[in-house]
Scaffold this active site. Structure first.
Site, PDB file in Angstrom:
ATOM      1  CD  GLU B  55      -2.564   1.160   2.739  1.00 26.30           C
ATOM      2  OE1 GLU B  55      -2.573   0.128   3.440  1.00 26.30           O
ATOM      3  OE2 GLU B  55      -3.129   2.219   3.070  1.00 26.30           O
ATOM      4  CG  ASP B  66      -2.576   8.759   7.734  1.00 31.01           C
ATOM      5  OD1 ASP B  66      -2.607   7.540   7.983  1.00 31.01           O
ATOM      6  OD2 ASP B  66      -2.702   9.237   6.592  1.00 31.01           O
TER       7      ASP B  66
END
Lengths: 434, 273
Positions: B55, B66
């Site tokens: 990924e 995040d």
């Protein structure tokens, strides 16, 4: 509306304006537009984790709207706590500087409890939080106005409160950090990215993703994912509704122009809404021109931006060729934001409202002028609207009015928080005093 | 639709591994940390150490899903001048190892590049598809069309807060696999993988998904082994990125990265299914 030759403000003469607005309204009242989309703008560009909470909020909000008890409670709080209705003040000594025989009225949101229009939305959402049974609110703040309003409502309604504020802004607005802490809120300085409002919103969204089941994100403006743009606008509609009635009482007329500053755009949507479907009323939103749009150091989304997605909504956005958010600049922290509410992007596209940049210098000159001519110290954000109206002066004659121009400005906040910035700007403190 | 699409490279690989009786290890790294070439080297080292699917993250200024570890790496990447278009060359080089390469990207960089051109160039580079943390299927009409046109995977996320209706909608719109966030929160190491992860995988399968991988909060080989007992894939990001952030130099970073990737792969392989 583009067929009429634009003046500086891009506003057409009266006859053309009336035809154009009437044509826009044929699809239904502009003022009643609901989310999630305003034309091609708006939507929900957020992590899936938040969708359930946004649906819950949307449902709770529309149930509350239909419940007379909710409206009555909000009205009671506004009357007994906020200090509504806020006054409408004619400012003739200021208006003389606009010229063109204009009469200028200020809608005095600066006189609300906590010092700005922000409290209108905060109390509405805080009452919703109680209905949803959540115990904690989080908020972002730039200059601190929304953070202070949220901390205030949290104290009043017994909610736990965390405010995210860019580290850079906590330094620039140390007094507001102290105010929020006095009110019992936790203030978390955000030390990542540009360390300003945009990054405070990122951090608030991260907190919300982790704590969404117990926490409400009390977003402070008409941006973000649906239902925030629609809901926050609705909580601020009271500004325009009151101003319209007050102006009618004073003058017997509608204004010829309504002006407001536009950061995220909540105070502007609040005052515009009551006039969106009035064909004779020009609407002006003034953005932060910073050091000038050509300098690259500004926050003028409509002059220097393009459609894109940030913080959950598609709207106009200051971005680079890669879609990365561009750094912004403004002397006013409250307008220093790279995107703008999607309903403004829609009104811009329709040509129903005109958005123009005002530089730091123009805003500070207008700030000083209002202080000296009317004894009112405005927020620097609101001074952008004052400066924008001063610049309209020379074009008033081209509006072809059969009466003296009547201009309504939303004075969205007071300048107590800005005294230090202004003192530095104007060199009012000697070295031994500063 | 997951797995039933014949064209999905990711689903094909996940099915092969399932037939071998084990889950896949999906490893995340951001493009441009420590620089573009260095991130390609790191991804290849990760594959050599046993990662089954890569990924690759597109750096973005406002990564709201995040946590601090990935934010730091991404900030460094952007400060170093990484451009979005560099992702295609990097995908091509990593895909040359033979593993499926998915690109993880927030939505605005794709919108700015153009959804159709991005899909076209990703497919040309040999990319497998996209993971889109801030795009829900409801807003993804353009991407659904472009991914069909270019035979690319669409990995949407589900969360413990997703309703049964939304699980069904997301499962139907996804191709490749469905990304189940193990816990409510942003990426980053956690002491425990959420208890709700196993339930979410079961619920997502019940809603129609064939392949479900679990990410967010998985950092140790023990956690990977645990997740591998109930999911089709284990997604690890922050823990891998941290090995690079903490290393004194890129070569040492790659060694630490490969060591952790190897341990995670062993953990996944040890799990009984």
């Amino acid at each position: 509306m583009t067929s009429t030759p634009p003046a500086r403000g891009g506003a057409p003469a009266s006859a053309a304006l009336r035809r154009a607005v009437a044509a826009l309204g044929e699809r239904g009242p502009l003022a009643e537009q609901t989310g999630p989309y305003f034309g091609e703008f708006g939507g929900r560009f957020v992590p899936e984790a938040l969708i359930a909470a946004l649906d819950e909020l949307d449902t709770a909000y529309h149930k509350a709207l239909a419940d007379p008890a909710f409206g009555a409670e909000l009205e009671r709080l506004h009357r007994t706590y906020t200090g509504r209705p806020s006054p409408l003040t004619e400012v003739p000594r200021f208006a003389a500087h606009v010229g063109g025989r204009a009469r200028v009225f200020l809608k005095r949101e600066d006189l609300n409890h906590t010092g700005s229009h922000k409290i209108n939305n905060v109390l509405g959402q805080a009452l919703l939080v109680k209905r949803m049974g959540k115990k904690r609110v989080i908020a972002e703040t730039g200059a601190g106005q929304h953070g202070v309003a949220t901390a205030t409502a949290a104290a009043l309604l017994d909610l736990e409160c965390t405010v995210y504020m860019g580290e850079e802004d906590t330094r620039r607005q140390a007094l507001n950090v102290a105010r929020m802490r006095l009110l019992g809120a936790e203030v978390i300085p955000v030390k990542i990215g540009s360390r300003t409002l945009k990054d405070a919103i990122n951090e608030a969204l991260r907190d919300w993703v982790a704590n969404v089941e117990t926490t409400h994100y009390l977003l402070g403006t008409v941006t973000g994912p649906h239902p925030f743009p629609e809901m926050v606008r609705d909580f601020h509609r009271v500004i325009g509704e009151e101003a319209r009635a007050q102006l009618a009482e004073e003058t017997g007329r509608l204004p010829d122009a309504v002006a407001a500053c536009v950061g995220g755009g909540s105070n502007a949507m609040g005052i515009f809404n009551a006039f969106l479907d009035e064909p004779g009323v020009r609407l002006f939103g003034f953005e932060a021109g910073g050091e000038g749009v050509d300098s690259g150091r500004h926050a003028s989304r409509f002059s220097g931006g393009a459609p894109g997605v940030l913080h959950g909504a598609r709207s106009f956005l200051l971005q680079d060729d890669d879609g990365q958010t561009r750094p912004t600049h403004s002397v006013s922290a409250g307008l220093d934001y790279p995107s703008v509410g999607p309903e403004h992007a829609w009104l811009h596209g329709l040509g129903r409202a005109t958005y123009l940049p005002v530089t730091d210098t123009e805003a500070m000159d207008a700030f000083s002028l209002l202080c000296r001519t009317e004894g009112i110290i405005p927020a620097i954000e609101s001074a952008h609207a004052l400066a924008g109206v001063l610049a309209l002066g020379p074009e008033l004659a081209s509006w072809d009015l059969d009466h003296d121009p009547l201009i309504l400005i939303n004075l969205s906040g007071r300048g107590d928080k800005d005294v230090e910035t202004a003192a530095q700007w104007f060199g009012l403190l000697g070295e031994d005093e500063s | 639709m997951t797995g039933t699409a014949t064209g999905s490279r990711t689903a094909t690989r996940l099915h092969e591994l399932r037939d071998q009786g084990r889950a896949a290890l999906v490893g995340y790294l951001p493009l441009g940390y420590p620089d573009v070439a260095g991130s390609v080297d790191a991804a290849r080292a990760m594959v050599e150490a046993g990662v089954d699917v890569v990924e690759l993250g597109v750096p973005y200024t406002d990564p709201v899903m995040d946590g601090p570890t990935i934010q730091r790496a991404v900030e460094h990447s952007l400060a170093g001048g990484t451009r979005v278009r560099e992702v295609f060359g990097a995908v091509e080089q990593i895909a040359a190892t033979g593993v499926p390469v998915l690109v993880m990207t927030y939505w605005n960089p794709v919108l700015r590049y153009g959804v159709e051109p991005f899909a076209r160039d990703l497919a040309a580079a040999g990319g497998a598809g996209l993971i889109t943390p801030d795009l829900i299927p409801d807003e993804g009409a353009q991407w659904l069309a472009a991914s069909e046109e270019h035979d690319l995977d669409r990995v949407f996320l589900v969360a413990p807060s997703s309703t049964p209706e939304r699980l069904a909608l997301t499962a139907a719109a996804s191709r490749g696999f469905v990304y189940a966030a193990s816990t409510m929160g942003v990426t980053g190491a956690r002491a425990q993988v959420g208890e709700r992860a196993e339930q979410l995988v079961a619920d997502t399968r019940a809603a129609g998904a064939d392949l479900v991988c679990v990410g967010v909060g998985v950092s140790t080989p023990e956690q990977a082994a645990e997740v591998a007992t109930f999911a089709d894939g284990v997604i690890v990001g922050s823990a891998l990125v941290r090995t690079l952030l903490d290393a004194p130099d890129p070569a040492a970073g790659r060694r630490e990265l490969a060591r952790l990737a190897g341990d995670l792969a062993a953990g996944v392989a040890s799990a009984r299914r």
